[in-house]
Design a protein around this motif. Sequence first.
Motif, PDB file in Angstrom:
ATOM      1  N   ASN A 261      34.884  33.078  52.324  1.00  0.00           N
ATOM      2  CA  ASN A 261      35.077  31.431  51.833  1.00  0.00           C
ATOM      3  C   ASN A 261      33.934  30.589  52.184  1.00  0.00           C
ATOM      4  O   ASN A 261      33.774  29.625  51.386  1.00  0.00           O
ATOM      5  N   ASN A 262      33.245  30.760  53.029  1.00  0.00           N
ATOM      6  CA  ASN A 262      31.903  30.116  53.280  1.00  0.00           C
ATOM      7  C   ASN A 262      30.949  30.231  52.388  1.00  0.00           C
ATOM      8  O   ASN A 262      30.267  29.233  51.894  1.00  0.00           O
ATOM      9  N   LEU A 263      30.732  31.541  51.883  1.00  0.00           N
ATOM     10  CA  LEU A 263      29.834  31.698  50.848  1.00  0.00           C
ATOM     11  C   LEU A 263      30.106  30.866  49.464  1.00  0.00           C
ATOM     12  O   LEU A 263      29.192  30.366  48.884  1.00  0.00           O
ATOM     13  N   ARG A 264      31.554  30.975  49.242  1.00  0.00           N
ATOM     14  CA  ARG A 264      32.290  30.524  48.159  1.00  0.00           C
ATOM     15  C   ARG A 264      31.832  28.552  48.246  1.00  0.00           C
ATOM     16  O   ARG A 264      31.430  27.977  47.222  1.00  0.00           O
ATOM     17  N   TYR A 265      32.049  28.357  49.300  1.00  0.00           N
ATOM     18  CA  TYR A 265      31.922  26.725  49.780  1.00  0.00           C
ATOM     19  C   TYR A 265      30.710  26.307  49.634  1.00  0.00           C
ATOM     20  O   TYR A 265      30.416  25.279  48.884  1.00  0.00           O
ATOM     21  N   TYR A 266      29.742  26.970  50.087  1.00  0.00           N
ATOM     22  CA  TYR A 266      28.211  26.379  49.999  1.00  0.00           C
ATOM     23  C   TYR A 266      27.455  27.261  48.751  1.00  0.00           C
ATOM     24  O   TYR A 266      26.225  26.822  48.715  1.00  0.00           O
ATOM     25  N   SER A 267      28.225  27.775  47.980  1.00  0.00           N
ATOM     26  CA  SER A 267      27.287  28.470  46.767  1.00  0.00           C
ATOM     27  C   SER A 267      27.069  26.903  45.752  1.00  0.00           C
ATOM     28  O   SER A 267      27.859  25.968  45.830  1.00  0.00           O
ATOM     29  N   LYS A 268      26.117  27.131  44.801  1.00  0.00           N
ATOM     30  CA  LYS A 268      25.760  26.237  44.214  1.00  0.00           C
ATOM     31  C   LYS A 268      26.596  26.396  42.753  1.00  0.00           C
ATOM     32  O   LYS A 268      27.417  25.209  42.560  1.00  0.00           O
ATOM     33  N   LEU A 269      26.891  27.558  42.275  1.00  0.00           N
ATOM     34  CA  LEU A 269      27.626  27.792  41.196  1.00  0.00           C
ATOM     35  C   LEU A 269      28.355  29.144  41.330  1.00  0.00           C
ATOM     36  O   LEU A 269      27.680  30.051  41.787  1.00  0.00           O
ATOM     37  N   TYR A 270      29.832  29.204  41.470  1.00  0.00           N
ATOM     38  CA  TYR A 270      30.430  30.431  41.444  1.00  0.00           C
ATOM     39  C   TYR A 270      31.032  30.959  40.187  1.00  0.00           C
ATOM     40  O   TYR A 270      31.580  30.257  39.415  1.00  0.00           O
ATOM     41  N   PHE A 271      30.610  32.078  39.685  1.00  0.00           N
ATOM     42  CA  PHE A 271      30.697  32.621  38.431  1.00  0.00           C
ATOM     43  C   PHE A 271      32.205  33.724  38.609  1.00  0.00           C
ATOM     44  O   PHE A 271      32.198  34.424  39.343  1.00  0.00           O
ATOM     45  N   HIS A 272      33.100  33.108  37.432  1.00  0.00           N
ATOM     46  CA  HIS A 272      34.177  34.168  37.589  1.00  0.00           C
ATOM     47  C   HIS A 272      34.411  34.481  36.038  1.00  0.00           C
ATOM     48  O   HIS A 272      34.504  34.080  35.138  1.00  0.00           O
ATOM     49  N   GLY A 273      34.170  36.065  36.063  1.00  0.00           N
ATOM     50  CA  GLY A 273      33.759  36.562  34.721  1.00  0.00           C
ATOM     51  C   GLY A 273      34.832  37.325  34.039  1.00  0.00           C
ATOM     52  O   GLY A 273      35.137  37.776  33.105  1.00  0.00           O
ATOM     53  N   HIS A 274      36.101  37.461  34.944  1.00  0.00           N
ATOM     54  CA  HIS A 274      37.352  38.154  34.448  1.00  0.00           C
ATOM     55  C   HIS A 274      37.861  37.694  33.179  1.00  0.00           C
ATOM     56  O   HIS A 274      37.861  36.398  32.902  1.00  0.00           O
ATOM     57  N   SER A 275      38.196  38.785  32.068  1.00  0.00           N
ATOM     58  CA  SER A 275      38.710  38.305  30.897  1.00  0.00           C
ATOM     59  C   SER A 275      39.862  39.163  30.609  1.00  0.00           C
ATOM     60  O   SER A 275      40.454  39.019  29.521  1.00  0.00           O
ATOM     61  N   VAL A 276      40.467  39.761  31.321  1.00  0.00           N
ATOM     62  CA  VAL A 276      41.676  40.452  31.408  1.00  0.00           C
ATOM     63  C   VAL A 276      42.658  40.324  32.509  1.00  0.00           C
ATOM     64  O   VAL A 276      42.241  40.284  33.755  1.00  0.00           O
ATOM     65  N   GLY A 277      44.099  40.211  32.247  1.00  0.00           N
ATOM     66  CA  GLY A 277      44.993  40.132  33.282  1.00  0.00           C
ATOM     67  C   GLY A 277      45.579  38.652  33.520  1.00  0.00           C
ATOM     68  O   GLY A 277      45.175  37.803  32.572  1.00  0.00           O
ATOM     69  N   GLY A 278      46.606  38.481  34.399  1.00  0.00           N
ATOM     70  CA  GLY A 278      47.034  37.227  34.637  1.00  0.00           C
ATOM     71  C   GLY A 278      46.121  36.309  35.625  1.00  0.00           C
ATOM     72  O   GLY A 278      45.055  36.258  35.420  1.00  0.00           O
ATOM     73  N   THR A 279      46.784  35.672  36.724  1.00  0.00           N
ATOM     74  CA  THR A 279      46.095  34.827  37.495  1.00  0.00           C
ATOM     75  C   THR A 279      45.369  35.759  38.454  1.00  0.00           C
ATOM     76  O   THR A 279      45.932  36.433  39.263  1.00  0.00           O
ATOM     77  N   ASN A 280      43.975  35.621  38.224  1.00  0.00           N
ATOM     78  CA  ASN A 280      43.383  36.345  39.581  1.00  0.00           C
ATOM     79  C   ASN A 280      43.141  35.863  40.775  1.00  0.00           C
ATOM     80  O   ASN A 280      42.912  34.769  41.014  1.00  0.00           O
ATOM     81  N   PRO A 281      43.440  36.427  41.857  1.00  0.00           N
ATOM     82  CA  PRO A 281      43.327  36.128  43.254  1.00  0.00           C
ATOM     83  C   PRO A 281      42.175  35.664  43.544  1.00  0.00           C
ATOM     84  O   PRO A 281      42.051  34.640  44.194  1.00  0.00           O
ATOM     85  N   SER A 282      40.904  36.415  43.213  1.00  0.00           N
ATOM     86  CA  SER A 282      39.666  35.850  43.667  1.00  0.00           C
ATOM     87  C   SER A 282      39.289  34.421  42.926  1.00  0.00           C
ATOM     88  O   SER A 282      38.683  33.653  43.728  1.00  0.00           O
ATOM     89  N   LEU A 283      39.915  34.288  41.869  1.00  0.00           N
ATOM     90  CA  LEU A 283      39.802  32.881  41.257  1.00  0.00           C
ATOM     91  C   LEU A 283      40.513  31.762  41.974  1.00  0.00           C
ATOM     92  O   LEU A 283      39.907  30.730  42.385  1.00  0.00           O
TER      93      LEU A 283
END
Length: 371
Positions: A261-283
């Motif tokens: 959570n802290n790494l995501r919070y303090y990142s400049k850009l968070y890339f989410h590359g998933h292209s298959v499936g439903g609502t992804n938990p990590s997103l």
Amino acid sequence: MKIAILGTRGIPNYYGGFEQFAEFFSVYLAEKGHDVYCYNSHNHKYQEKTFHGVNLIHKHDPEYKFGTFGQFIYDFNCIMDSRKRNFDIILQLGYTSNSVWFFLMPKKSINIINMDGLEWKRSKYSKPVQQFLKLAEWLAAKSGDYLVSDSLGIKKFLLEKYKKESTYIAYGAYPFNSPNEDILKEYQVEKENFNMIMARFEPENNLDMVLEGVALNSEDKTPILVVGNHNTKYGEYLKNKFKPHENIRFMGGIYNLQHLNNLRYYSKLYFHGHSVGGTNPSLLEAMASQALIAAHNNDFNKGVLKENAFYFSNPTEVKNLLNNSKKSNNLPFIKNNYEAIVNEFNWTKINGDYLQLFEQCMERYKAGKSK
């Protein structure tokens, strides 16, 4: 109601998204006074017979011995046991192996299936396995009394492909609002001076595309943390390919949620590359962590993020985003995504939506019996 949850390795969660949902939802149901049972693998780390009011049924699971084929035996064992217990509702999470046993499902129980993502599109599977998964999806769509979609894209697909209505109930996340900048020292990064991508190392998650974009940006040495188990064939390929780029750091899996959570919070850009499936938990977790998100351009991601993210379809677009995106200039994106977690993707609402569906299904069932 007497309710069973099938299709996971069990609770408490030591594995993934469905297990996490099963844990949250089953405990919620028990707290509401329902008689809840969750099926667990016989070798699950937690061997007690109850968990916060939820009854646990451990059944033999030979996946450790036979690999994926063992899941079919485990699901068979769970379904055969369910025939003896007179459940009002059986919630099946996913369909990959349990769907082949549809004809063994207890006839007096209401069968509700969460249809997961489009599993047959995953490139990690061979052509024969992909064909089987298409069959499994068809069997689940046809045999379920009620279907649940965790994304609007899946709901649309099921209606168009199988002419089957489904109830849209998203996945969830907990809002994160307790940042601790000291955690960054452990990862040798500085506030808003690193980028991040987190995914399983599979081609459809587009790690390669994102890292190609980073590599194109050769003069920019901003680190990108690549989070996920890279000790796979595809992981070795990516590590070798991007070895010359020292700013691409393969971190392995990080399982400490506070750190993530802290790494995501303090990142400049968070890339989410998933292209298959439903609502992804990590997103959803990235949204809950107040990250600025750049997502692969597809209907699944757009259905969740709407206009509150940047989108990319190729390495050049990734490169442009890296050069031109600043967190402080895009605070409305972050605010809107966080509010979506609070208002739409929160576990309390999602648990309530599932319970409401169960109550409606029971009312219809009783009305049908009384005719």
